[in-house]
Design a protein around this motif. Structure first.
Motif, short mmCIF file in Angstrom:
data_model
loop_
_atom_site.label_atom_id
_atom_site.label_comp_id
_atom_site.label_asym_id
_atom_site.label_seq_id
_atom_site.Cartn_x
_atom_site.Cartn_y
_atom_site.Cartn_z
N VAL A 114 -1.71 5.98 -6.80
CA VAL A 114 -3.16 6.18 -6.61
C VAL A 114 -3.48 7.66 -6.45
O VAL A 114 -4.47 8.18 -7.00
CB VAL A 114 -3.64 5.37 -5.39
CG1 VAL A 114 -5.10 5.66 -5.10
CG2 VAL A 114 -3.44 3.88 -5.63
N LYS A 115 -2.63 8.37 -5.71
CA LYS A 115 -2.87 9.81 -5.50
C LYS A 115 -2.79 10.57 -6.82
O LYS A 115 -3.62 11.45 -7.11
CB LYS A 115 -1.83 10.34 -4.51
CG LYS A 115 -2.06 11.79 -4.12
CD LYS A 115 -1.04 12.22 -3.08
CE LYS A 115 -1.27 13.67 -2.67
NZ LYS A 115 -0.26 14.11 -1.67
N THR A 116 -1.80 10.24 -7.64
CA THR A 116 -1.67 10.90 -8.94
C THR A 116 -2.87 10.62 -9.84
O THR A 116 -3.38 11.51 -10.53
CB THR A 116 -0.38 10.44 -9.63
OG1 THR A 116 0.73 10.67 -8.76
CG2 THR A 116 -0.16 11.19 -10.92
N ALA A 117 -3.33 9.37 -9.81
CA ALA A 117 -4.48 9.01 -10.63
C ALA A 117 -5.74 9.75 -10.18
O ALA A 117 -6.54 10.23 -11.00
CB ALA A 117 -4.71 7.50 -10.58
N VAL A 118 -5.92 9.89 -8.87
CA VAL A 118 -7.10 10.60 -8.35
C VAL A 118 -7.05 12.07 -8.73
O VAL A 118 -8.06 12.67 -9.15
CB VAL A 118 -7.17 10.42 -6.81
CG1 VAL A 118 -8.24 11.34 -6.22
CG2 VAL A 118 -7.48 8.98 -6.46
N GLN A 119 -5.88 12.69 -8.60
CA GLN A 119 -5.76 14.10 -8.97
C GLN A 119 -6.02 14.31 -10.46
O GLN A 119 -6.68 15.28 -10.87
CB GLN A 119 -4.36 14.61 -8.61
CG GLN A 119 -4.12 14.72 -7.10
CD GLN A 119 -2.72 15.18 -6.78
OE1 GLN A 119 -1.87 15.29 -7.66
NE2 GLN A 119 -2.45 15.42 -5.50
N GLU A 146 0.82 -1.21 0.00
CA GLU A 146 0.00 0.00 0.00
C GLU A 146 0.86 1.26 0.00
O GLU A 146 0.56 2.24 -0.70
CB GLU A 146 -0.93 -0.01 1.21
CG GLU A 146 -2.02 -1.07 1.13
CD GLU A 146 -2.86 -1.12 2.39
OE1 GLU A 146 -2.56 -0.33 3.32
OE2 GLU A 146 -3.81 -1.92 2.45
N ASP A 147 1.93 1.25 0.77
CA ASP A 147 2.83 2.41 0.79
C ASP A 147 3.49 2.63 -0.57
O ASP A 147 3.73 3.78 -0.98
CB ASP A 147 3.91 2.23 1.86
CG ASP A 147 3.32 2.25 3.26
OD1 ASP A 147 2.19 2.75 3.42
OD2 ASP A 147 3.98 1.74 4.20
N ASP A 148 3.79 1.54 -1.26
CA ASP A 148 4.43 1.67 -2.57
C ASP A 148 3.44 2.16 -3.63
O ASP A 148 3.83 2.89 -4.55
CB ASP A 148 5.02 0.32 -2.98
CG ASP A 148 5.85 0.44 -4.24
OD1 ASP A 148 6.90 1.12 -4.18
OD2 ASP A 148 5.45 -0.12 -5.28
N LEU A 149 2.18 1.79 -3.50
CA LEU A 149 1.19 2.17 -4.51
C LEU A 149 0.48 3.48 -4.19
O LEU A 149 -0.26 3.99 -5.03
CB LEU A 149 0.13 1.06 -4.64
CG LEU A 149 0.63 -0.30 -5.15
CD1 LEU A 149 -0.51 -1.30 -5.17
CD2 LEU A 149 1.23 -0.16 -6.55
#
Length: 246
Positions: free
Chosen positions: A105-110, A98-101
């Motif tokens: 995930v944050k970039t995709a959400v933005q 989870e820490d690696d992904l």
């Protein structure tokens, strides 16, 4: 039923058939995985030697190699595939994944939010443009349907009839301005009628005769003389009083 215990006779018969002092099977303790806490105790010396060896290598390679090794990257800038480590629980492994992904995930959400905002803005602008176009069309249609009304002609400005006539205040001369401590030397004379006085009062002059007018003028002169003598005597008495006080 399998959940019920077998009878004693059945258990004794099975025990006699299998025998005693047999070799361990596949379900023995030797094949069971060692817990992580117990593995640390059993392999403490090996873990310590491995840590010392890694530390010595980091000191030789330098701080930069140590940072790359700590972040899980190799010199060719390729990320190492995440694998579960020996003795690591599945909970800790999931946390590392989870820490690696999380950055991805944050970039995709933005990115998705930015796309949604741009789409909503474009739709809003399109609706505004369509509304303006409809309003302009309806306005043009109304202008075509309604006949043009003739504009009313404004009347010419009125001319002043009494423009060249002399005003009242221009013919009457103003009296001299009053000053402080002025002394009247004679009663006023009214040669012209004052404002607000009707002309009927002026008709009384025709009633008096010439003799009466002369008598009135004489009495007026006497009153003026007496008034002036009185003012002179009062002024003289005032000067004498000032000298006596001195």
């Amino acid at each position: 039923m399998p959940h019920k215990k077998a009878k004693r006779t059945t258990r004794d018969r099975l025990r006699s058939e299998t025998g005693t002092d047999l070799a361990p099977g596949k379900d023995s303790l030797r094949n069971e995985p060692i817990p992580k806490s117990a593995a640390r105790v059993f392999n403490s010396q090996a873990v310590r030697d491995e840590f010392k060896l890694k530390k010595r290598k980091r000191e030789e390679e330098g701080e930069q190699a140590a940072k790359k090794q700590k972040t899980g990257k190799i010199t060719n800038n390729k990320s190492v595939a995440l694998k579960i480590q020996p003795g690591e629980s599945i909970q800790h492994f999931n946390r590392r994944v989870e820490d690696d992904l999380r950055p991805l995930v944050k970039t995709a959400v933005q990115t998705s939010r930015a796309v949604a905002r741009s789409t909503a803005k474009a739709e809003h602008e399109a609706r505004i443009e369509a509304k303006k176009a409809r309003q302009s069309k309806s306005k043009a249609k109304e202008e075509e349907e309604t006949p043009k009304k003739p504009q009313p002609v404004s009347p010419p400005p009125e001319t002043d009839k009494f423009k060249d006539r002399q005003k009242e205040f221009q013919s009457v001369s103003s009296s001299a301005p009053r000053r402080l401590n002025d002394v009247a030397q004679a009663p006023p004379e009214f040669k012209k009628l004052l404002r607000g006085i009707t002309s009927a009062i002026g008709k009384r002059d025709g009633v008096l005769s010439m003799a009466q007018k002369v008598m009135m003028e004489q009495e007026r002169e006497k009153a003026i003389a007496r008034y002036r003598d009185l003012k002179a005597s009062m002024r003289k008495n005032g000067d004498l009083g000032d000298k006596d006080d001195e």
